[in-house]
Write a protein that holds these residues in place. Structure first.
Motif, PDB file in Angstrom:
ATOM      1  N   ILE A  18       1.233  81.479 -10.784  1.00  0.00           N
ATOM      2  CA  ILE A  18       1.256  80.411  -9.786  1.00  0.00           C
ATOM      3  C   ILE A  18       0.630  80.989  -8.541  1.00  0.00           C
ATOM      4  CG2 ILE A  18       2.663  78.668  -8.656  1.00  0.00           C
ATOM      5  CD1 ILE A  18       5.062  79.887  -9.987  1.00  0.00           C
ATOM      6  N   THR A  19      -0.192  80.216  -7.865  1.00  0.00           N
ATOM      7  CA  THR A  19      -0.733  80.688  -6.596  1.00  0.00           C
ATOM      8  C   THR A  19      -0.423  79.676  -5.499  1.00  0.00           C
ATOM      9  OG1 THR A  19      -2.875  79.676  -7.140  1.00  0.00           O
ATOM     10  CG2 THR A  19      -2.624  82.009  -7.610  1.00  0.00           C
ATOM     11  N   GLY A  20      -0.230  80.224  -4.318  1.00  0.00           N
ATOM     12  CA  GLY A  20      -0.059  79.391  -3.135  1.00  0.00           C
ATOM     13  C   GLY A  20      -1.232  79.714  -2.241  1.00  0.00           C
ATOM     14  N   SER A  21      -1.774  78.723  -1.567  1.00  0.00           N
ATOM     15  CA  SER A  21      -3.035  78.953  -0.892  1.00  0.00           C
ATOM     16  C   SER A  21      -3.058  78.457   0.551  1.00  0.00           C
ATOM     17  CB  SER A  21      -4.145  78.275  -1.698  1.00  0.00           C
ATOM     18  OG  SER A  21      -5.315  78.167  -0.948  1.00  0.00           O
ATOM     19  N   HIS A  22      -4.004  79.030   1.281  1.00  0.00           N
ATOM     20  CA  HIS A  22      -4.301  78.617   2.635  1.00  0.00           C
ATOM     21  C   HIS A  22      -4.750  77.155   2.699  1.00  0.00           C
ATOM     22  CE1 HIS A  22      -4.883  79.802   6.687  1.00  0.00           C
ATOM     23  NE2 HIS A  22      -6.155  79.472   6.699  1.00  0.00           N
ATOM     24  N   ASP A  23      -5.304  76.662   1.611  1.00  0.00           N
ATOM     25  CA  ASP A  23      -5.753  75.262   1.604  1.00  0.00           C
ATOM     26  C   ASP A  23      -4.598  74.293   1.318  1.00  0.00           C
ATOM     27  OD1 ASP A  23      -5.233  75.310  -1.113  1.00  0.00           O
ATOM     28  OD2 ASP A  23      -7.279  74.893  -1.749  1.00  0.00           O
ATOM     29  N   SER A  24      -3.367  74.804   1.335  1.00  0.00           N
ATOM     30  CA  SER A  24      -2.111  74.064   1.172  1.00  0.00           C
ATOM     31  C   SER A  24      -1.798  73.644  -0.266  1.00  0.00           C
ATOM     32  CB  SER A  24      -2.018  72.865   2.133  1.00  0.00           C
ATOM     33  OG  SER A  24      -2.738  71.773   1.620  1.00  0.00           O
ATOM     34  N   THR A  25      -2.593  74.067  -1.215  1.00  0.00           N
ATOM     35  CA  THR A  25      -2.286  73.720  -2.609  1.00  0.00           C
ATOM     36  C   THR A  25      -1.470  74.812  -3.293  1.00  0.00           C
ATOM     37  OG1 THR A  25      -4.273  74.784  -3.496  1.00  0.00           O
ATOM     38  CG2 THR A  25      -4.452  72.441  -2.916  1.00  0.00           C
ATOM     39  N   ILE A  26      -0.801  74.391  -4.361  1.00  0.00           N
ATOM     40  CA  ILE A  26      -0.180  75.322  -5.300  1.00  0.00           C
ATOM     41  C   ILE A  26      -0.888  75.071  -6.623  1.00  0.00           C
ATOM     42  CG2 ILE A  26       1.956  75.892  -6.527  1.00  0.00           C
ATOM     43  CD1 ILE A  26       3.342  74.438  -4.114  1.00  0.00           C
ATOM     44  N   ARG A  27      -1.261  76.130  -7.295  1.00  0.00           N
ATOM     45  CA  ARG A  27      -1.946  75.962  -8.581  1.00  0.00           C
ATOM     46  C   ARG A  27      -1.192  76.696  -9.674  1.00  0.00           C
ATOM     47  NH1 ARG A  27      -7.877  74.654  -7.155  1.00  0.00           N
ATOM     48  NH2 ARG A  27      -7.532  74.102  -4.984  1.00  0.00           N
ATOM     49  N   LEU A  28      -1.024  76.021 -10.783  1.00  0.00           N
ATOM     50  CA  LEU A  28      -0.413  76.632 -11.955  1.00  0.00           C
ATOM     51  C   LEU A  28      -1.552  76.957 -12.915  1.00  0.00           C
ATOM     52  CD1 LEU A  28       2.651  74.265 -12.553  1.00  0.00           C
ATOM     53  CD2 LEU A  28       2.382  76.116 -10.929  1.00  0.00           C
ATOM     54  N   TRP A  29      -1.671  78.216 -13.245  1.00  0.00           N
ATOM     55  CA  TRP A  29      -2.789  78.680 -14.053  1.00  0.00           C
ATOM     56  C   TRP A  29      -2.319  79.020 -15.454  1.00  0.00           C
ATOM     57  CZ3 TRP A  29      -7.633  79.367 -11.579  1.00  0.00           C
ATOM     58  CH2 TRP A  29      -7.607  79.278 -10.175  1.00  0.00           C
ATOM     59  N   ASP A  30      -3.161  78.718 -16.379  1.00  0.00           N
ATOM     60  CA  ASP A  30      -2.906  79.093 -17.758  1.00  0.00           C
ATOM     61  C   ASP A  30      -3.876  80.229 -18.081  1.00  0.00           C
ATOM     62  OD1 ASP A  30      -2.999  79.370 -20.478  1.00  0.00           O
ATOM     63  OD2 ASP A  30      -2.791  77.228 -20.881  1.00  0.00           O
ATOM     64  N   LEU A  31      -3.319  81.413 -18.265  1.00  0.00           N
ATOM     65  CA  LEU A  31      -4.201  82.575 -18.426  1.00  0.00           C
ATOM     66  C   LEU A  31      -4.960  82.574 -19.739  1.00  0.00           C
ATOM     67  CD1 LEU A  31      -2.380  85.675 -16.973  1.00  0.00           C
ATOM     68  CD2 LEU A  31      -4.127  84.235 -15.955  1.00  0.00           C
ATOM     69  N   THR A  32      -4.347  82.062 -20.792  1.00  0.00           N
ATOM     70  CA  THR A  32      -5.068  82.075 -22.069  1.00  0.00           C
ATOM     71  C   THR A  32      -6.275  81.149 -22.022  1.00  0.00           C
ATOM     72  OG1 THR A  32      -3.295  80.640 -22.848  1.00  0.00           O
ATOM     73  CG2 THR A  32      -3.345  82.866 -23.739  1.00  0.00           C
ATOM     74  N   ALA A  33      -6.101  79.993 -21.366  1.00  0.00           N
ATOM     75  CA  ALA A  33      -7.231  79.065 -21.263  1.00  0.00           C
ATOM     76  C   ALA A  33      -8.144  79.419 -20.095  1.00  0.00           C
ATOM     77  CB  ALA A  33      -6.712  77.643 -21.110  1.00  0.00           C
ATOM     78  N   GLY A  34      -7.638  80.238 -19.185  1.00  0.00           N
ATOM     79  CA  GLY A  34      -8.459  80.658 -18.049  1.00  0.00           C
ATOM     80  C   GLY A  34      -8.700  79.561 -17.025  1.00  0.00           C
ATOM     81  N   LYS A  35      -7.761  78.618 -16.916  1.00  0.00           N
ATOM     82  CA  LYS A  35      -7.952  77.562 -15.904  1.00  0.00           C
ATOM     83  C   LYS A  35      -6.619  77.036 -15.381  1.00  0.00           C
ATOM     84  CE  LYS A  35      -8.585  74.129 -19.499  1.00  0.00           C
ATOM     85  NZ  LYS A  35      -9.534  73.309 -20.233  1.00  0.00           N
ATOM     86  N   THR A  36      -6.689  76.214 -14.349  1.00  0.00           N
ATOM     87  CA  THR A  36      -5.456  75.646 -13.814  1.00  0.00           C
ATOM     88  C   THR A  36      -5.067  74.456 -14.680  1.00  0.00           C
ATOM     89  OG1 THR A  36      -6.699  74.156 -12.379  1.00  0.00           O
ATOM     90  CG2 THR A  36      -5.967  76.218 -11.414  1.00  0.00           C
ATOM     91  N   HIS A  37      -3.748  74.291 -14.865  1.00  0.00           N
ATOM     92  CA  HIS A  37      -3.343  73.078 -15.567  1.00  0.00           C
ATOM     93  C   HIS A  37      -2.590  72.134 -14.647  1.00  0.00           C
ATOM     94  CE1 HIS A  37       0.926  73.949 -16.361  1.00  0.00           C
ATOM     95  NE2 HIS A  37       0.540  75.191 -16.361  1.00  0.00           N
ATOM     96  N   ALA A  38      -2.317  72.568 -13.417  1.00  0.00           N
ATOM     97  CA  ALA A  38      -1.747  71.635 -12.435  1.00  0.00           C
ATOM     98  C   ALA A  38      -2.096  72.110 -11.038  1.00  0.00           C
ATOM     99  CB  ALA A  38      -0.240  71.542 -12.606  1.00  0.00           C
ATOM    100  N   ILE A  39      -2.396  71.167 -10.174  1.00  0.00           N
ATOM    101  CA  ILE A  39      -2.642  71.467  -8.765  1.00  0.00           C
ATOM    102  C   ILE A  39      -1.708  70.560  -7.968  1.00  0.00           C
ATOM    103  CG2 ILE A  39      -4.329  71.494  -6.883  1.00  0.00           C
ATOM    104  CD1 ILE A  39      -6.529  71.778  -9.006  1.00  0.00           C
ATOM    105  N   LEU A  40      -0.822  71.183  -7.220  1.00  0.00           N
ATOM    106  CA  LEU A  40       0.176  70.416  -6.465  1.00  0.00           C
ATOM    107  C   LEU A  40      -0.286  70.332  -5.019  1.00  0.00           C
ATOM    108  CD1 LEU A  40       3.305  72.251  -7.948  1.00  0.00           C
ATOM    109  CD2 LEU A  40       2.026  70.324  -8.909  1.00  0.00           C
TER     110      LEU A  40
END
Ligand SMILES: *[C@@H]1O[C@H](CO)[C@@H](O)[C@H](O)[C@H]1NC(C)=O
Ligand SMILES: *[C@@H]1O[C@H](CO)[C@@H](O)[C@H](O)[C@H]1NC(C)=O
Length: 186
Positions: A18-40
């Motif tokens: 999970i990442t929290g960002s300066h752009d105010s989003t939270i992203r849930l990443w799926d490492l096996t697929a190599g991409k985000t599966h949710a952006i909050l």
């Protein structure tokens, strides 16, 4: 990608970040697929802190003035926890469901994970010789037992907060007191 990641937590459900960002989003990443599966996108300001419950599939995120709680794996919104105004730099949660959040102004808020109830507030005391402006909490973690909270502070101390065993439900559900770790060698 044009967002600056402020922090990342690994280890949820094995393969996620999970990442929290300066752009105010939270992203849930799926490492096996190599991409985000949710952006909050519910936060309106920089997300500086995330805390993952050690046993439940839930987490919190903090941006100025609000802490939000979410459920895995899809990031369903659960609740807001409000009351701590200003920048929140760090959070930690223990297995008993005590969530602590640390403010840039030195405030510590204690919350019940399940209900979101803020049961205690405290303010750090800067060590002698420090300026009041050096009351700031930068990082925190519970020890393995979950009964001691270690906080890295702007006055160049690490303080240990522990549960007051004599507190009861009437005086306070739990009271946490601090002591400073000074020059101990490990
Ligand atoms: C949670 O906070 C957001 C603002 O950050 C607000 O728009 C929303 O209505 C709140 N939701 C609840 C259930 O309190
Ligand atoms: C810091 O912020 C908290 C929460 O908003 C507030 O209750 C507290 O009074 C502030 N402390 C100082 C020293 O300004």
């Amino acid at each position: 990608m044009h967002f600056r990641i402020l922090l990342a937590l690994t280890g949820y459900m094995g393969l996620g970040i999970i990442t929290g960002s300066h752009d105010s989003t939270i992203r849930l990443w799926d490492l096996t697929a190599g991409k985000t599966h949710a952006i909050l996108t519910n936060h309106k300001k920089s997300v500086r802190s995330l805390a993952l419950h050690p046993e439940e599939f839930t987490f919190t995120s903090a941006s100025p003035d609000v802490i939000k709680q979410w459920r895995f794996p899809d990031g369903n919104f659960m609740q807001n926890m409000t009351g701590q105004t200003g920048i929140i730099n760090c959070m930690a949660v223990n297995p008993d469901g005590v969530l602590v959040s640390g403010g840039d102004n030195g405030s510590l808020f204690f919350w019940d994970w399940r209900t979101g109830y803020n049961f205690q507030k405290a303010q750090t005391i800067v060590q002698p010789g420090s300026l009041d402006s050096e009351a700031g909490l930068f990082c925190m973690t519970f020890d393995k037992s979950g009964t001691r909270l270690l906080v890295g502070e702007a006055d160049k101390t690490i303080k240990v907060y522990k549960q007051d065993e004599t507190a009861d439900e009437e005086s306070h559900p739990v009271v946490w007191k601090s002591e400073i770790l000074r020059g101990k060698k490990y």
